[in-house]
Design a protein around this motif. Structure first.
Motif, PDB file in Angstrom:
ATOM      1  N   ASP A 160       0.801  -1.224   0.000  1.00  0.00           N
ATOM      2  CA  ASP A 160       0.000   0.000   0.000  1.00  0.00           C
ATOM      3  C   ASP A 160       0.836   1.277   0.000  1.00  0.00           C
ATOM      4  OD1 ASP A 160      -1.930  -1.909   0.228  1.00  0.00           O
ATOM      5  OD2 ASP A 160      -2.908  -1.075   2.001  1.00  0.00           O
ATOM      6  N   PHE A 161       1.970   1.243   0.709  1.00  0.00           N
ATOM      7  CA  PHE A 161       2.784   2.453   0.808  1.00  0.00           C
ATOM      8  C   PHE A 161       4.019   2.418  -0.087  1.00  0.00           C
ATOM      9  CE2 PHE A 161       0.316   2.431   4.729  1.00  0.00           C
ATOM     10  CZ  PHE A 161      -0.163   3.727   4.745  1.00  0.00           C
ATOM     11  N   LYS A 162       4.194   1.317  -0.812  1.00  0.00           N
ATOM     12  CA  LYS A 162       5.282   1.191  -1.801  1.00  0.00           C
ATOM     13  C   LYS A 162       6.658   1.493  -1.185  1.00  0.00           C
ATOM     14  CE  LYS A 162       1.982   0.602  -4.772  1.00  0.00           C
ATOM     15  NZ  LYS A 162       1.597  -0.786  -5.141  1.00  0.00           N
ATOM     16  N   ILE A 163       6.850   1.081   0.064  1.00  0.00           N
ATOM     17  CA  ILE A 163       8.129   1.292   0.740  1.00  0.00           C
ATOM     18  C   ILE A 163       8.997   0.052   0.551  1.00  0.00           C
ATOM     19  CG2 ILE A 163       9.281   1.640   2.964  1.00  0.00           C
ATOM     20  CD1 ILE A 163       6.757   3.151   3.875  1.00  0.00           C
ATOM     21  N   GLU A 164      10.176   0.234  -0.023  1.00  0.00           N
ATOM     22  CA  GLU A 164      11.098  -0.879  -0.253  1.00  0.00           C
ATOM     23  C   GLU A 164      11.681  -1.337   1.085  1.00  0.00           C
ATOM     24  OE1 GLU A 164      12.847  -3.651  -2.745  1.00  0.00           O
ATOM     25  OE2 GLU A 164      11.481  -2.034  -3.341  1.00  0.00           O
ATOM     26  N   PRO A 165      11.510  -2.613   1.455  1.00  0.00           N
ATOM     27  CA  PRO A 165      12.017  -3.078   2.749  1.00  0.00           C
ATOM     28  C   PRO A 165      13.536  -2.932   2.849  1.00  0.00           C
ATOM     29  CG  PRO A 165      10.543  -4.698   1.766  1.00  0.00           C
ATOM     30  CD  PRO A 165      10.833  -3.692   0.709  1.00  0.00           C
ATOM     31  N   GLN A 166      13.987  -2.463   4.003  1.00  0.00           N
ATOM     32  CA  GLN A 166      15.409  -2.375   4.303  1.00  0.00           C
ATOM     33  C   GLN A 166      15.797  -3.541   5.210  1.00  0.00           C
ATOM     34  OE1 GLN A 166      17.287   0.047   2.722  1.00  0.00           O
ATOM     35  NE2 GLN A 166      15.313   0.378   1.703  1.00  0.00           N
ATOM     36  N   ILE A 167      17.087  -3.645   5.499  1.00  0.00           N
ATOM     37  CA  ILE A 167      17.568  -4.783   6.283  1.00  0.00           C
ATOM     38  C   ILE A 167      16.929  -4.811   7.667  1.00  0.00           C
ATOM     39  CG2 ILE A 167      19.591  -3.706   7.376  1.00  0.00           C
ATOM     40  CD1 ILE A 167      19.558  -7.130   5.579  1.00  0.00           C
ATOM     41  N   GLU A 168      16.600  -3.615   8.225  1.00  0.00           N
ATOM     42  CA  GLU A 168      15.958  -3.565   9.544  1.00  0.00           C
ATOM     43  C   GLU A 168      14.578  -4.206   9.517  1.00  0.00           C
ATOM     44  OE1 GLU A 168      18.771  -0.116   9.101  1.00  0.00           O
ATOM     45  OE2 GLU A 168      17.092  -0.902   7.938  1.00  0.00           O
ATOM     46  N   HIS A 169      13.829  -3.974   8.433  1.00  0.00           N
ATOM     47  CA  HIS A 169      12.490  -4.564   8.322  1.00  0.00           C
ATOM     48  C   HIS A 169      12.569  -6.086   8.210  1.00  0.00           C
ATOM     49  CE1 HIS A 169      12.018  -0.427   6.494  1.00  0.00           C
ATOM     50  NE2 HIS A 169      11.187  -0.381   7.503  1.00  0.00           N
ATOM     51  N   TYR A 170      13.507  -6.543   7.368  1.00  0.00           N
ATOM     52  CA  TYR A 170      13.667  -7.996   7.222  1.00  0.00           C
ATOM     53  C   TYR A 170      14.078  -8.630   8.554  1.00  0.00           C
ATOM     54  CZ  TYR A 170      13.382  -7.681   2.110  1.00  0.00           C
ATOM     55  OH  TYR A 170      12.954  -7.479   0.813  1.00  0.00           O
ATOM     56  N   GLY A 171      14.987  -7.955   9.273  1.00  0.00           N
ATOM     57  CA  GLY A 171      15.426  -8.485  10.563  1.00  0.00           C
ATOM     58  C   GLY A 171      14.272  -8.632  11.533  1.00  0.00           C
ATOM     59  N   CYS A 172      13.375  -7.630  11.569  1.00  0.00           N
ATOM     60  CA  CYS A 172      12.210  -7.679  12.463  1.00  0.00           C
ATOM     61  C   CYS A 172      11.279  -8.836  12.099  1.00  0.00           C
ATOM     62  CB  CYS A 172      11.438  -6.357  12.390  1.00  0.00           C
ATOM     63  SG  CYS A 172      12.287  -4.955  13.134  1.00  0.00           S
ATOM     64  N   VAL A 173      11.010  -9.004  10.806  1.00  0.00           N
ATOM     65  CA  VAL A 173      10.084 -10.058  10.364  1.00  0.00           C
ATOM     66  C   VAL A 173      10.668 -11.441  10.650  1.00  0.00           C
ATOM     67  CG1 VAL A 173       8.943 -11.084   8.361  1.00  0.00           C
ATOM     68  CG2 VAL A 173       9.000  -8.603   8.613  1.00  0.00           C
ATOM     69  N   ILE A 174      11.965 -11.621  10.382  1.00  0.00           N
ATOM     70  CA  ILE A 174      12.604 -12.913  10.644  1.00  0.00           C
ATOM     71  C   ILE A 174      12.590 -13.202  12.143  1.00  0.00           C
ATOM     72  CG2 ILE A 174      14.748 -14.242  10.454  1.00  0.00           C
ATOM     73  CD1 ILE A 174      13.292 -13.670   7.794  1.00  0.00           C
TER      74      ILE A 174
END
Length: 549
Positions: free
Chosen positions: A382-396
């Protein structure tokens, strides 16, 4: 200029100039300016640069209409250096670097008028992303004879540091300056700090013959940006102890509040909050954001929320600071609730990548797997924000803690950037929680590939093999660690006493109070032994006296 204008009666020109100034003082619309322009053209002054300059400046400063100023400029046959300076200055102030450089290029190509020393600093400021541009302008400066002008030299130093990251040339230019003022010193200090050479920045700061508030801000901000928070606070204390007019401003307190937040120095942070009001420093949005962030990081969520609630016209940074503070301290539901409140502000504030780091952290701390995955999808879809390493780290981390390893690996495989230590470390943490040793082995091997010198990862792998009973592999790992000479990261702790932070590393004896600390520890050990053997022993009172001293 028409020949009639060249020989115009001086008194008539003076009268006309007075008329032009009078009209401009009463004008507040472009149509008024156009009428005056038509009047000048009718009277043979359409190409008179003296009047053209007044029209251009009025367009820029009073009407903020740069397009029409350029229209007037472009219809002059040979604009003089003052008109070029006015246009270039205007473009630079609007961060229209492309237009600045094109206009400067045209000026140089035509060969007239020659750029003045007022133009070069603005042009150099527009070379912020062009290394060759700085060097080309530098050559032109030397040819034009302005290489020794202090203002131009300072602009060159700043440009080489910002655009080229060339500290060697910048320092060489700085050392060659015959007249160094506080601005040139500050530019060099800021450049060192920006490039991570904080040691050189501090050394240069200590050599300064005189200092102003921006120079203090440069060294304090430099320490804060490079993680030297204790040093930043030390410089701040030196600054406020001076009996002079160099009082901290908004930039100063924002930097120091950031240092307090990172060190957890709530007492000093609260003191600075009081200092802001005692010294009538207007609490701008930047200061309010810094206060929310400081109180939040120090664990004083009540004060953070009080400052947040008192902030009118909250910016995205304000919302982000509060959301991240709540998430950091495990207030997951409150963080999510605040995000939903932000989303119902009528579209005035749009979340960014920092917002979603806070949200995902909140979901991780609260074990809210479905909501976390939903917010990750909302961010990208919805917000078209490209995930950064911090986002991936949180999800993992979120999926790993929930034991959803297949889903975690799917996210890792779909990553648009290379997984780093945070990602594999988050997966490893989940594996340890759920006893998934096969996946843990896989994660640790990836960590070792990233940082083979880190002995912590090797020890982890050896421990995993030990739990699996694979002693041959344990021996191989220990042999590998010995051959590589890896070092284990020492544990670290710190404590705030009397507004001063004392930092300690495992097996570290560098602290000036080490001898007293170890004596106190020995005293505690002796007390424990006596209590265990004979709680009524008279030596207890003696030890208590020694401890209190």
């Amino acid at each position: 200029m028409p020949s009639s204008a060249n020989h115009e009666n001086p008194n008539k020109l003076k009268t006309l100039n007075h008329h032009v100034l009078t009209v401009l003082e009463k004008s507040n619309h472009l149509n008024h300016l156009k009428q005056l322009q038509a009047f000048l053209i009718t009277n043979g002054h359409g190409q008179t640069q003296f009047f053209a300059f007044k029209l251009v400046r009025f367009c820029i400063l009073s009407l903020s209409n740069l397009d029409y100023a350029r229209f007037i400029f472009d219809h002059l046959r040979s604009p003089n250096v003052y008109l070029y300076t006015a246009m270039i200055t205007a473009y630079t102030s609007q961060s229209d670097h492309k237009s600045t450089l094109i206009l400067y290029r045209d000026m140089v190509r035509h060969g007239r008028p020659r750029p003045s020393h007022f133009i070069y600093p603005h042009v150099l400021k527009s070379c912020w992303s062009e290394t060759q541009g700085t060097k080309s302008v530098h050559n032109q400066i030397l040819k034009s004879g302005f290489g020794g002008n202090p203002v131009v030299q300072t602009a060159l130093v700043d440009s080489y540091l910002k655009c080229c990251s060339d500290v060697v040339i910048a320092r060489s230019l700085f050392d060659e300056m015959s007249e160094r003022n506080v601005v040139s010193w500050t530019a060099m200090i800021s450049g060192y700090a920006r490039l991570g050479e904080i040691g050189n920045a501090v050394l240069l700061f200590e050599e300064m013959p005189e200092r102003d508030v921006p120079s203090w801000n440069a060294v304090i901000a430099g320490c804060t940006q490079n993680g030297l928070f204790t040093e930043a606070i030390s410089f701040f204390k030196r600054m406020i102890s001076l009996d002079c007019d160099q009082r901290p401003n908004q930039v100063t307190v924002v930097c120091v509040l950031s240092a307090c937040g990172n060190l957890g120095m709530l007492q000093l942070g609260t003191g600075i909050h009081g200092y802001i009001y005692r010294n009538c420093i207007i609490p701008s949005s930047f200061i309010l954001n810094a206060l929310v962030d400081m109180y939040g990081k120090c664990g004083s969520l009540k004060e953070a929320r009080r400052v947040f609630d008192q902030t009118s016209g909250r910016s995205l940074t304000t919302w982000n600071s509060m959301i991240n503070c709540l998430a950091l301290h495990g207030q997951s539901e409150s963080a999510i609730s605040l995000f939903e409140e932000m989303m119902h502000c009528g579209g005035l504030v749009r979340p960014d990548e920092v917002t979603f780091v806070g949200l995902l952290n909140a979901c991780t701390h609260g074990g809210l797997v479905e909501q976390g995955v939903g917010y990750f999808k909302l961010m990208t879809r919805d917000f078209k924000i490209e995930p950064q390493i911090e986002h991936y780290g949180c999800v993992i981390d979120l999926l790993g803690r929930a034991g959803q390893f297949e889903e975690a690996m799917e996210v890792i495989r779909d990553m648009t950037i290379e997984p780093d230590e945070v990602v594999w470390g988050s997966l490893l943490n989940g594996c340890k929680i759920h006893g998934c040793m096969d996946m843990a082995e896989f994660a640790v091997k990836r960590l070792i590939e990233i940082d083979p010198k880190n002995a912590d990862y090797g020890i982890m792998l050896a421990n995993i093999y030990g739990e699996l009973g694979n002693w041959d592999e344990v021996g191989k790992v220990r042999k590998m660690l010995k051959e590589r000479g890896g070092q284990k990261t020492p544990g670290c702790s710190w404590i705030e006493i009397d507004n001063q932070v004392h930092q300690f590393y495992s097996a570290d004896r560098m602290h000036p109070g080490t001898e007293e600390i170890y004596k106190m520890l020995e005293c505690f050990v002796d007390m424990k032994k006596i209590i265990e053997l004979d709680p009524s022993n008279d030596k207890l009172e003696e030890l208590y006296d020694a401890w209190s001293r």
